[in-house]
Design a protein around this motif. Structure first.
Motif, PDB file in Angstrom:
ATOM      1  N   GLY A  13       0.852  -1.306   0.018  1.00  0.00           N
ATOM      2  CA  GLY A  13      -0.108   0.109  -0.008  1.00  0.00           C
ATOM      3  C   GLY A  13       1.154   1.163   0.028  1.00  0.00           C
ATOM      4  N   SER A  14       1.040   1.847  -1.227  1.00  0.00           N
ATOM      5  CA  SER A  14       1.915   2.929  -1.267  1.00  0.00           C
ATOM      6  C   SER A  14       1.230   4.012  -1.947  1.00  0.00           C
ATOM      7  CB  SER A  14       3.364   2.596  -1.952  1.00  0.00           C
ATOM      8  OG  SER A  14       4.048   3.604  -2.335  1.00  0.00           O
ATOM      9  N   GLU A  15       1.725   5.260  -1.610  1.00  0.00           N
ATOM     10  CA  GLU A  15       1.283   6.515  -2.774  1.00  0.00           C
ATOM     11  C   GLU A  15       2.503   7.040  -3.158  1.00  0.00           C
ATOM     12  OE1 GLU A  15      -2.084   8.383  -1.127  1.00  0.00           O
ATOM     13  OE2 GLU A  15      -1.603  10.172  -2.184  1.00  0.00           O
ATOM     14  N   GLY A  16       3.660   7.414  -2.497  1.00  0.00           N
ATOM     15  CA  GLY A  16       4.910   7.882  -3.029  1.00  0.00           C
ATOM     16  C   GLY A  16       5.910   7.080  -3.583  1.00  0.00           C
ATOM     17  N   GLY A  17       5.545   5.942  -3.206  1.00  0.00           N
ATOM     18  CA  GLY A  17       6.434   4.701  -3.862  1.00  0.00           C
ATOM     19  C   GLY A  17       7.666   4.419  -3.037  1.00  0.00           C
ATOM     20  N   ALA A  18       7.719   4.984  -1.691  1.00  0.00           N
ATOM     21  CA  ALA A  18       8.746   4.338  -0.797  1.00  0.00           C
ATOM     22  C   ALA A  18       8.665   3.001  -0.519  1.00  0.00           C
ATOM     23  CB  ALA A  18       8.985   5.317   0.289  1.00  0.00           C
ATOM     24  N   THR A  19       7.295   2.634  -0.228  1.00  0.00           N
ATOM     25  CA  THR A  19       7.079   1.158   0.310  1.00  0.00           C
ATOM     26  C   THR A  19       7.430   0.118  -0.865  1.00  0.00           C
ATOM     27  OG1 THR A  19       5.467   2.257   1.477  1.00  0.00           O
ATOM     28  CG2 THR A  19       5.248  -0.142   1.483  1.00  0.00           C
ATOM     29  N   TRP A  20       7.021   0.737  -2.075  1.00  0.00           N
ATOM     30  CA  TRP A  20       7.672  -0.234  -3.037  1.00  0.00           C
ATOM     31  C   TRP A  20       8.890  -0.679  -3.099  1.00  0.00           C
ATOM     32  CZ3 TRP A  20       4.396  -3.215  -5.606  1.00  0.00           C
ATOM     33  CH2 TRP A  20       3.163  -2.990  -5.909  1.00  0.00           C
TER      34      TRP A  20
ATOM     35  N   ALA B  70       1.510   1.994   3.675  1.00  0.00           N
ATOM     36  CA  ALA B  70       1.815   3.369   4.403  1.00  0.00           C
ATOM     37  C   ALA B  70       0.430   3.926   5.037  1.00  0.00           C
ATOM     38  CB  ALA B  70       2.438   4.167   3.212  1.00  0.00           C
ATOM     39  N   THR B  71       0.548   5.034   5.333  1.00  0.00           N
ATOM     40  CA  THR B  71      -0.738   5.730   5.775  1.00  0.00           C
ATOM     41  C   THR B  71      -0.554   7.145   5.202  1.00  0.00           C
ATOM     42  OG1 THR B  71      -1.078   4.569   7.903  1.00  0.00           O
ATOM     43  CG2 THR B  71      -1.876   6.816   7.821  1.00  0.00           C
ATOM     44  N   TYR B  72      -1.910   7.829   4.643  1.00  0.00           N
ATOM     45  CA  TYR B  72      -1.848   9.162   4.408  1.00  0.00           C
ATOM     46  C   TYR B  72      -3.107   9.942   4.893  1.00  0.00           C
ATOM     47  CZ  TYR B  72       1.853   8.947   1.005  1.00  0.00           C
ATOM     48  OH  TYR B  72       3.292   8.628   0.633  1.00  0.00           O
ATOM     49  N   GLY B  73      -3.092  11.098   4.540  1.00  0.00           N
ATOM     50  CA  GLY B  73      -4.095  12.152   5.000  1.00  0.00           C
ATOM     51  C   GLY B  73      -4.377  11.942   6.397  1.00  0.00           C
ATOM     52  N   ASP B  74      -5.645  11.864   6.857  1.00  0.00           N
ATOM     53  CA  ASP B  74      -6.013  11.560   8.108  1.00  0.00           C
ATOM     54  C   ASP B  74      -6.224  10.170   8.526  1.00  0.00           C
ATOM     55  OD1 ASP B  74      -7.106  12.132  10.816  1.00  0.00           O
ATOM     56  OD2 ASP B  74      -9.150  12.291   9.871  1.00  0.00           O
TER      57      ASP B  74
ATOM     58  N   ALA C 193      -0.767  12.756  13.183  1.00  0.00           N
ATOM     59  CA  ALA C 193      -1.626  12.428  14.379  1.00  0.00           C
ATOM     60  C   ALA C 193      -2.061  11.018  14.025  1.00  0.00           C
ATOM     61  CB  ALA C 193      -2.795  13.564  14.386  1.00  0.00           C
ATOM     62  N   GLY C 194      -2.407  10.457  13.037  1.00  0.00           N
ATOM     63  CA  GLY C 194      -2.921   9.135  12.761  1.00  0.00           C
ATOM     64  C   GLY C 194      -1.630   8.195  12.596  1.00  0.00           C
ATOM     65  N   TYR C 195      -0.636   8.235  13.284  1.00  0.00           N
ATOM     66  CA  TYR C 195       0.464   7.607  13.004  1.00  0.00           C
ATOM     67  C   TYR C 195       0.256   6.113  12.760  1.00  0.00           C
ATOM     68  CZ  TYR C 195       4.944   5.050  13.484  1.00  0.00           C
ATOM     69  OH  TYR C 195       6.206   4.383  13.336  1.00  0.00           O
ATOM     70  N   CYS C 196       0.532   5.585  11.419  1.00  0.00           N
ATOM     71  CA  CYS C 196       0.336   4.330  10.806  1.00  0.00           C
ATOM     72  C   CYS C 196      -0.973   3.928  11.175  1.00  0.00           C
ATOM     73  CB  CYS C 196       1.163   3.369  11.716  1.00  0.00           C
ATOM     74  SG  CYS C 196       2.951   3.467  11.322  1.00  0.00           S
ATOM     75  N   ALA C 197      -2.079   4.960  10.993  1.00  0.00           N
ATOM     76  CA  ALA C 197      -3.592   4.494  11.236  1.00  0.00           C
ATOM     77  C   ALA C 197      -3.922   3.366  10.290  1.00  0.00           C
ATOM     78  CB  ALA C 197      -4.202   5.568  11.323  1.00  0.00           C
TER      79      ALA C 197
END
Ligand SMILES: Cc1cc2nc3c(=O)[nH]c(=O)nc-3n(C[C@H](O)[C@H](O)[C@H](O)COP(=O)(O)O)c2cc1C
Length: 727
Positions: free
Chosen positions: A342-349, A389-393, A428-432
């Motif tokens: 689960g990635s948005e920016g590519g780092a987790t890949w 990964a986690t994004y936004g809220d 705030a939502g660390y690793c939510a």
């Protein structure tokens, strides 16, 4: 599978398909040209009316046949002075009209479209292009549905304006016409190569008139009077003085026969199904005689080269992000270990790629794919590993939005599972989202094989540690080598620096850099700053736009002991820093003309400054911002006054916390309750930027406001009307 098929077909045949589509787009203007120039059918005319005007205008000819040409003109075949002739006629007057000459461009484009100027051999290429387009369209739909997380979300708003999002937005609009074009193209290629045939070749069964009576003018025959000219394709006259011959009229559906003395319809011979299919296919593919459809086809065909370009950009970006470099990926049927990313920016890949390699080296059949690609069934699956990964809220990243629904449908028993979450403790939502994933896995598959693990700020060290634990858990050491990749950075030179808040004991600095060669960005995007001695970059909101401003601007608050913030705040003018741009599609100025309510405190003002500066169309924008004291902290004070007078800003509600009485930004929101309700009713979007504590207060306020008009915060978020950028 969808991705491989789509990428392969697109990369190999994108150019070929684009050429066919572009020439098709030119040809699609032909029906529009024909409509504008043809001796068009006078609406409301019947077949009898046409016969009347033709006969009256040319009393000394012997008519044989009237045929509607593909260009939409009526062509008369007749005998005059024993000579057989063909002439275009004007249906309004019956007079002969000049034969229209087709512009040469259409002839050339038709040859290019059908055979690439290569004669019969070129027709194979056209057939390949048609098949490629069908494959690209179908696999594109599959990919799109997987991206958004299923059919139910297929109609919801697509976030972002990057090449991938534009590819999907335009693709969704052009889907139906492109499918029609590709399927009909395949049919026409089938005809070319005799795989399909039209009709059984049998002539219609001509009936005979039943009795000989006095000759009757065709326009007096009720059958022909009742037949609208718009439905007719061909009219065959009876042979004069042949009393048993009949009037024959061909429509798209059938041959119809009329008694030449009574006008009664004698019989109707339906066209063979294959001939009718051919008519429909021709209409759908060429839009001849249907200019509105021609317009649709033209626009859709023009979108094909756009897909080729944006598709290549997406492919290239995925490659760069490590998305498609999973060497030795096991098939669904063979995979024993499944790594879901689960990635948005590519780092987790990149982390996943390292782990994937570790499994491949250990000789284990491993399959790595995006969380949204989870299937129902993996026959040999033993272990499921999620890396999210986690994004936004606390939300899911793009490649995992549909994961929880998919997990519910997974058919698995006795499968072990392990979850690894990536996040940033500054949020705030660390690793939510990673935590939600771990909970859902427990509920679906029982206790995990090892405790869920969380990695802060992409720590390579923590990842190596987790890989060791995983090796222990599997009873098999794993050799995983992860090397953090530093993105391509650009150098920025500091040109000016304005410091606020010194009198209050903590500083906020607005830093402006010369923007020479910086990648494209918009206000709201983030800049990754690589400070010396920092292993991970620090993110700052951008207040500038690469296209419109000649500078890059960020706002930095000095944090005690903060390596990067202190380094930035102490930078001297003329000094250079290394930066990269991180797109932040979730926090962009909405494109509609509806009102926007911007809420922030402290450095949360940064992205809004650029958005307001570029609000040249005076759309209603309200700014709610909280600072400490107007004499020490009035960041952008003069600019805000100017934006108000220029109507770039409709309202500025500034809250000062260290004045007497002190006020926070949420107090201003409460004070402006009725105004904000009006804004919400008018469809306003709320954008919140700043610290987590402030964001929580603002959520409470807007939940209450939204409830007053029967809305909820969740609903506003779902409709992308409540956007947050929190740190
Ligand atoms: C715009 C943005 C929002 C983020 N929101 C959160 C968050 O709410 N909680 C969290 O723990 N991490 C958050 N992060 C940090 C990312 O989860 C973290 O950097 C992760 O390693 C990114 O992985 P990716 O590049 O594969 O998407 C956020 C990062 C960005 C850029």
């Amino acid at each position: 599978m969808w991705r491989s098929v789509h990428s392969f077909a697109g990369l190999m045949l994108g150019l070929l398909v684009s050429v066919v589509a572009l020439s098709g787009a030119v040809l699609a203007t032909k029906p529009i040209y024909d409509t504008a120039t043809s001796q068009s059918v006078v609406s409301g005319m019947s077949v009898a009316d046409l016969l009347k005007v033709v006969t009256n205008a040319n009393p000394d000819i012997m008519g044989e046949r009237l045929l509607l040409t593909p260009a939409g003109d009526w062509k008369l075949t007749f005998t005059q002075s024993n000579r057989r002739q063909e002439r275009i006629i004007d249906p309004a007057t019956g007079d002969f009209a000049a034969e229209k000459k087709e512009p040469a461009i259409y002839t050339q484009m038709r040859t290019l479209h059908r055979s690439f100027f290569l004669g019969e051999d070129g027709r194979v290429l056209t057939a390949i292009a048609g098949a490629a387009m069908a494959i690209l369209t179908v696999s594109g739909v599959g990919l799109f549905l997987r991206r958004v997380g299923g059919l139910r979300r297929g109609f919801s708003r697509i976030q972002g304006r990057d090449s991938g999002a534009l590819h999907a937005i335009v693709g969704r609009l052009a889907l139906v016409p492109l499918l029609v074009l590709s399927v009909t193209a395949l049919y026409l290629s089938g005809l070319t190569f005799d795989v399909i045939s039209v009709g059984d070749g049998a002539a219609p069964a001509y009936p005979e008139s039943l009795q000989e009576l006095d000759a009757v003018a065709p326009w007096d025959l009720h059958g022909l009077q009742a037949l609208p000219l718009a439905t007719a394709r061909e009219v065959i006259f009876p042979i004069p003085e042949d009393w048993f011959d009949v009037w024959s009229v061909r429509t798209a559906q059938a041959w119809m026969f009329f008694d030449q003395f009574t006008g009664d319809q004698l019989s109707r011979d339906p066209q063979a199904l294959s001939a009718r299919i051919y008519e429909v296919v021709m209409l759908l593919h060429t839009a001849e005689g249907a200019w509105p459809w021609a317009l649709v086809l033209m626009v859709s065909a023009l979108s094909v080269p756009f897909f080729t370009v944006t598709g290549m950009l997406v492919w290239w970006r995925n490659r760069r992000n490590g998305r498609s470099r999973m060497e030795g990926n096991a098939s669904v049927a063979q995979a024993e270990i499944l790594i879901l990313v689960g990635s948005e920016g590519g780092a987790t890949w990149r982390f996943a790629e390292a782990l994937h390699k570790g499994f491949v080296t250990a000789g284990l059949p491993v399959r790595t794919c995006a969380m949204n690609e989870l299937r129902r069934d993996y026959p040999k699956l033993r272990m499921l590993i999620t890396m999210a990964a986690t994004y936004g809220d606390g939300d899911a990243p793009k490649s995992a939005t549909g994961f929880l629904d998919r997990l519910a449908r997974l058919q698995a028993s006795g499968v072990q599972h392990v979850s690894l979450a990536f996040g940033d403790k500054a949020f705030a939502g660390y690793c939510a989202f990673g935590r939600d994933v771990a909970t859902a896995l427990n509920a679906k598959l029982g206790q995990p094989a090892m405790a869920p693990f969380e990695i802060d700020k992409q720590s390579a060290h923590a990842f190596q540690h987790w890989c060791d634990l995983l090796g222990d858990c599997l009873g098999q050491p794993l050799t995983v080598t992860y090397t953090p990749k530093r993105p391509k950075t650009s150098a920025l030179t500091l040109t000016s620096k304005t410091v606020f808040g010194r009198a209050l004991g903590s500083e906020t600095t607005v830093l402006r850099f010369a923007a020479l060669r910086i990648p494209a960005h918009r206000p709201g995007d983030l800049i990754e700053v690589y400070a010396p001695d920092c292993t991970v970059p620090r993110l700052y909101s951008l207040g500038s736009c690469s296209k419109r401003d000649g500078f890059v601007e960020i706002m930095v608050r000095r944090v005690e002991g903060g390596l990067c913030s202190n380094w930035l705040c102490d930078l001297a003018e003329g000094a250079s820093i290394d930066v990269a741009i991180a797109r932040n599609e979730r926090f962009q100025m909405p494109t509609s003309r509806k009102p926007v309510i911007m809420v922030g405190a402290g450095t949360g003002l940064a992205p809004f400054t650029g958005m307001i500066r570029h609000n040249t169309a005076s759309r209603p924008v309200d700014l709610f911002w909280g600072g400490r004291r107007p004499d020490a902290d009035a960041i952008y004070g003069e600019e805000i006054a100017a934006w108000l007078s220029e109507a770039r800003l409709a309202r500025a509600e500034l809250a000062w916390s260290r004045t007497d009485p002190g006020q926070y930004v949420q107090d201003r929101i409460r004070a402006e309750r009725s105004h904000l309700i009006e804004r919400l009713k008018a469809g306003a979007t709320i954008m919140v930027c700043g610290g987590a504590a402030m964001a929580a207060e603002i959520r409470t306020e807007f939940s209450a406001l939204a409830a007053e008009i029967g809305l909820s915060l969740d609903e506003l978020k779902r409709r992308n009307r409540y956007l947050e950028d929190i740190y």
